[in-house]
Every structure is written in C-alpha cells, then in structure tokens.
Design a protein around this motif. Structure first.
Motif, PDB file in Angstrom:
ATOM      1  N   GLY A 225      -0.086  14.669  -6.957  1.00  0.00           N
ATOM      2  CA  GLY A 225      -1.182  15.060  -7.779  1.00  0.00           C
ATOM      3  C   GLY A 225      -1.800  14.315  -8.784  1.00  0.00           C
ATOM      4  N   SER A 226      -0.778  13.473  -9.362  1.00  0.00           N
ATOM      5  CA  SER A 226      -1.242  12.532 -10.314  1.00  0.00           C
ATOM      6  C   SER A 226      -1.409  10.933  -9.989  1.00  0.00           C
ATOM      7  N   ALA A 227      -0.659  10.772  -8.757  1.00  0.00           N
ATOM      8  CA  ALA A 227      -0.482   9.616  -8.030  1.00  0.00           C
ATOM      9  C   ALA A 227      -0.561   9.757  -6.627  1.00  0.00           C
ATOM     10  N   GLU A 228      -1.116   8.676  -5.931  1.00  0.00           N
ATOM     11  CA  GLU A 228      -0.981   8.720  -4.240  1.00  0.00           C
ATOM     12  C   GLU A 228       0.057   7.954  -3.790  1.00  0.00           C
ATOM     13  N   VAL A 229       0.613   8.568  -2.722  1.00  0.00           N
ATOM     14  CA  VAL A 229       1.564   7.768  -2.109  1.00  0.00           C
ATOM     15  C   VAL A 229       0.951   6.708  -1.298  1.00  0.00           C
ATOM     16  N   PRO A 230       1.415   5.312  -1.330  1.00  0.00           N
ATOM     17  CA  PRO A 230       0.426   4.184  -0.788  1.00  0.00           C
ATOM     18  C   PRO A 230       0.746   4.471   0.788  1.00  0.00           C
ATOM     19  N   ALA A 231      -0.198   4.044   1.631  1.00  0.00           N
ATOM     20  CA  ALA A 231      -0.242   4.260   2.882  1.00  0.00           C
ATOM     21  C   ALA A 231       0.352   2.858   3.663  1.00  0.00           C
ATOM     22  N   GLY A 232       1.431   3.336   4.639  1.00  0.00           N
ATOM     23  CA  GLY A 232       2.145   2.131   5.236  1.00  0.00           C
ATOM     24  C   GLY A 232       3.039   1.346   4.595  1.00  0.00           C
ATOM     25  N   ALA A 233       3.399   1.805   3.555  1.00  0.00           N
ATOM     26  CA  ALA A 233       4.038   0.808   2.515  1.00  0.00           C
ATOM     27  C   ALA A 233       5.754   0.935   2.792  1.00  0.00           C
ATOM     28  N   TYR A 234       6.248   1.732   3.537  1.00  0.00           N
ATOM     29  CA  TYR A 234       7.818   1.908   3.574  1.00  0.00           C
ATOM     30  C   TYR A 234       8.302   1.807   4.897  1.00  0.00           C
ATOM     31  N   ASP A 235       9.722   1.299   5.186  1.00  0.00           N
ATOM     32  CA  ASP A 235      10.116   1.139   6.420  1.00  0.00           C
ATOM     33  C   ASP A 235      10.829   2.387   6.937  1.00  0.00           C
ATOM     34  N   VAL A 236      11.282   3.054   5.675  1.00  0.00           N
ATOM     35  CA  VAL A 236      11.924   4.399   6.152  1.00  0.00           C
ATOM     36  C   VAL A 236      11.519   5.388   5.354  1.00  0.00           C
ATOM     37  N   VAL A 237      11.253   6.674   5.652  1.00  0.00           N
ATOM     38  CA  VAL A 237      10.787   7.786   4.805  1.00  0.00           C
ATOM     39  C   VAL A 237      12.139   8.757   5.221  1.00  0.00           C
ATOM     40  N   LEU A 238      12.653   9.312   4.258  1.00  0.00           N
ATOM     41  CA  LEU A 238      13.853  10.408   4.346  1.00  0.00           C
ATOM     42  C   LEU A 238      12.827  11.693   3.790  1.00  0.00           C
ATOM     43  N   GLU A 239      12.262  12.355   4.580  1.00  0.00           N
ATOM     44  CA  GLU A 239      11.564  13.495   3.989  1.00  0.00           C
ATOM     45  C   GLU A 239      12.453  14.705   3.994  1.00  0.00           C
ATOM     46  N   CYS A 240      12.786  15.127   2.637  1.00  0.00           N
ATOM     47  CA  CYS A 240      13.641  16.085   2.077  1.00  0.00           C
ATOM     48  C   CYS A 240      13.105  17.525   1.672  1.00  0.00           C
ATOM     49  N   ALA A 241      11.626  17.624   1.560  1.00  0.00           N
ATOM     50  CA  ALA A 241      10.958  18.703   1.080  1.00  0.00           C
ATOM     51  C   ALA A 241      10.870  19.931   2.122  1.00  0.00           C
ATOM     52  N   GLY A 242      10.803  19.411   3.357  1.00  0.00           N
ATOM     53  CA  GLY A 242      10.625  20.623   4.168  1.00  0.00           C
ATOM     54  C   GLY A 242       9.334  21.533   3.895  1.00  0.00           C
ATOM     55  N   VAL A 243       8.454  20.701   3.948  1.00  0.00           N
ATOM     56  CA  VAL A 243       7.002  21.248   3.698  1.00  0.00           C
ATOM     57  C   VAL A 243       6.183  20.451   4.712  1.00  0.00           C
ATOM     58  N   PRO A 244       5.175  21.287   5.441  1.00  0.00           N
ATOM     59  CA  PRO A 244       4.337  20.640   6.234  1.00  0.00           C
ATOM     60  C   PRO A 244       3.372  19.503   5.766  1.00  0.00           C
ATOM     61  N   ALA A 245       2.866  19.727   4.602  1.00  0.00           N
ATOM     62  CA  ALA A 245       2.023  18.891   3.953  1.00  0.00           C
ATOM     63  C   ALA A 245       2.910  17.490   3.589  1.00  0.00           C
TER      64      ALA A 245
END
Length: 334
Positions: A218-238
């Motif tokens: 909301g204050s900063a963007e997640v850079p696109a294509g920047a990570y080898d691994v993403v551990l998605e721990c929020a469990g939210v579709p967005a």
C-alpha cells in the motif's frame, strides 16, 4: 486438573477434568506453554475451522512445550524437556510413503476434524503416544521450544519450494508462520529475504528475526519477477496474485498459507508465461526435529513470541492473538 475448553463460538471455559493416565507406549506431559494457532482462533471466534465444527467441548492447542511427568516405560526421566509432534497418521498410501501427513485417516491435537474430537494441549497434563515425543536440548527455553510445530510448517514450505540456499526469497505475510518462514529461510542460507505485509508492526518483528528488507504493501510495490522463491503465508487470494507476479521466470511460489475451501480469484497468466511453479504445502511430515535444532541454535527466533499470558486470562490471550498489529505468537502458560 485444569483445562481450557471451547464449547462454541466465543465460549472458552476453564474446566476441571481428571488427570489422564498413560497407557502402554504413552507418556504424560506436564504442559508448560501452548501457542495459539490460526486454527485455534477459528475454533474460538467462529466455533468452527472451515468445515470442522465444534460439536463437543474441544481443548485446543497443538503447539506446545513441557516436561515429562510419567513415562511408564522408564525411558524418559521425569522433568525431561519435550515438545510433541501433534499428528497421528492413517494407513500407508502407496506412492506417498514419504508423506505421512497426506495419508487420510489421521488426527491432529486440538482438532474437530475427528469424531470424537481430538483433544489438544491447553491443559495442565497431556497424554500422547511415545512416538509423538521429541526431546529438547536442556539449554533450549521452553518458551522458544513452543515454536517447534509452527516452525516445522515453515520448514516444510521451504522444502516444498526445493530449498532456498543462495536464493532471493519473498515472504508474503508477517504473521507467526510468515515470521518463522523468514527466519527459516535465513537460517537455511537464503541470500536475501524480504517480507511483505499490509501493516507495519509485523514487519518490525520480521526484521528482528533476520529479514534483510521489508515492504509495507500500500506504501510500496513488490518488484515484479525479482525473487527466486516466494513463500506465500498470508493465505489471501490477492497475496497469491502478488506472489505470482513477484516470482522470476521458472521460480517457485510455495503456498504455505491456508485458504478456505471455496473458489477464489487469482491471476494465473503470469505463472504460465513465466513457466513458474505454484506448489501446495500442508502441515509437515517430520520437520519438527530440524525445527528443534534451529530453535536451539538461533535465539533470535524467540522474537516471534510477543506475549506469554496465563491460563486464567485465556480469553485475553485469544483476543491478543487475533490482533496482528499487537502480537506475533501468543503463548498460553499452563
């Protein structure tokens, strides 16, 4: 003895029950601390965890530490510090010999998924199978040891991702599992770990457990294509859509956070065009041993624990655990 029992939505009561007696191949534990998990919050605040409805009084809790009270076999001396693998496993499934947690027919401490319900650890004493016991190093504080089960969940996510050594890792969500995922990634050799969340307070805790950078969504963007691994721990579709956008071509998104058993809207086109992988993660098999080792070697992991609240104030403990701004992992002291 005293136990804490959920009788329905927002109905948590202290109850007096008989001290359980261990049978053959069982051990009785004097419980010290029990962590409040997301499933415990659902059982308390909603009277159900997804499809699993509280139909009889349920003692919650599957993240625990304590000491041996009685071991009829004599193998473990009274006072031995321990934690517990909270699962019992169903019959072996061909082709899944190395994934006991995926065998149907098992049970989990503090769960309404079985009938009768499988009672959990928020009691002064708990009897479990001897094979569920994991001895702890004498120098490991029991408060930190109570993180062994959720850390095992995070470690399973790392394993499902194929490891993180030398990788650029994004952790989506800075709740207790996200914090432990960030800690695990650093401890297992990730080159750089970034944690993203929608509120600032959990991100401060992420820094305390070793994250290299944080992103306040909301204050900063997640850079696109920047990570080898993403551990998605929020469990939210967005958050899943953001995770897919953040992973590099042929990278991997490990879905650690649980979602409701319902259709959700997720943008999958970038996953396809990048030939990235989206892999599910469910509980763990036996990573709890590695979790104990890492907790003993890394005292900074204790920053995940923000509150230790006595059993007499258990309702306050559940309310605190629900507030992600105020708390990380909340422990109930028995």
């Amino acid at each position: 003895m005293r136990a804490l029992s959920i009788h329905g939505k927002e109905d948590l009561r202290p109850v007096e029950v008989d001290v359980p007696e261990p049978g053959p191949d069982q051990v009785r534990i004097k419980v010290a601390y029990v962590g409040i998990c997301g499933s415990d919050l659902h059982y308390y605040f909603h009277g159900a965890n997804g499809a699993f409805v509280v139909r009889e009084p349920l003692v919650p809790g599957h993240e625990l530490s304590g000491t041996v009270d009685v071991d009829p076999s004599g193998r473990l001396a009274p006072g031995t510090p321990v934690t517990v693998h909270p699962a019992t496993f169903g019959p072996v499934v061909a082709g899944l010999e190395d994934a006991r947690h995926l065998w149907p027919g098992g049970s989990y401490l503090g769960s309404a998924s079985t009938w009768p319900h499988t009672q959990g650890g928020m009691a002064q004493y708990l009897v479990v199978g001897a094979d569920m016991i994991r001895e702890l190093p004498a120098e490991l504080p029991l408060t930190r040891a109570a993180l062994a089960e959720p850390l095992a969940v995070a470690l399973h996510g790392v394993s499902q991702a194929g490891g993180v050594e030398g990788a650029r890792v994004l952790v989506s969500g800075a709740g207790p599992i996200g914090l432990l995922a960030a800690f695990a990634a650093k401890a297992l050799g990730a080159a750089h770990v970034t944690v993203a969340d929608v509120v600032p307070e959990p991100l401060e805790r992420a820094t305390a457990v070793g994250a290299d950078a944080t992103i306040l969504l909301g204050s900063a963007e997640v850079p696109a294509g920047a990570y080898d691994v993403v551990l998605e721990c929020a469990g939210v579709p967005a958050s899943i859509t953001t995770a897919i956008g953040a992973v590099r071509p042929r990278g991997v998104v490990a879905q650690v956070g649980m979602l409701p058993n319902a259709e959700v809207s997720v943008l999958l086109a970038p996953l396809i065009s990048k030939e990235a992988r989206l892999v599910g993660c469910f509980r763990f098999d036996d990573e709890i041993g590695e979790a104990v080792r890492l907790l003993n070697e890394h005292p900074e992991a204790e920053a995940v624990v923000t509150h230790v609240i006595g059993a007499a104030d258990a309702v306050e403990a559940f309310a605190t655990a629900k507030d992600s701004r105020a708390s990380g992992k909340v422990l109930v002291a028995l």
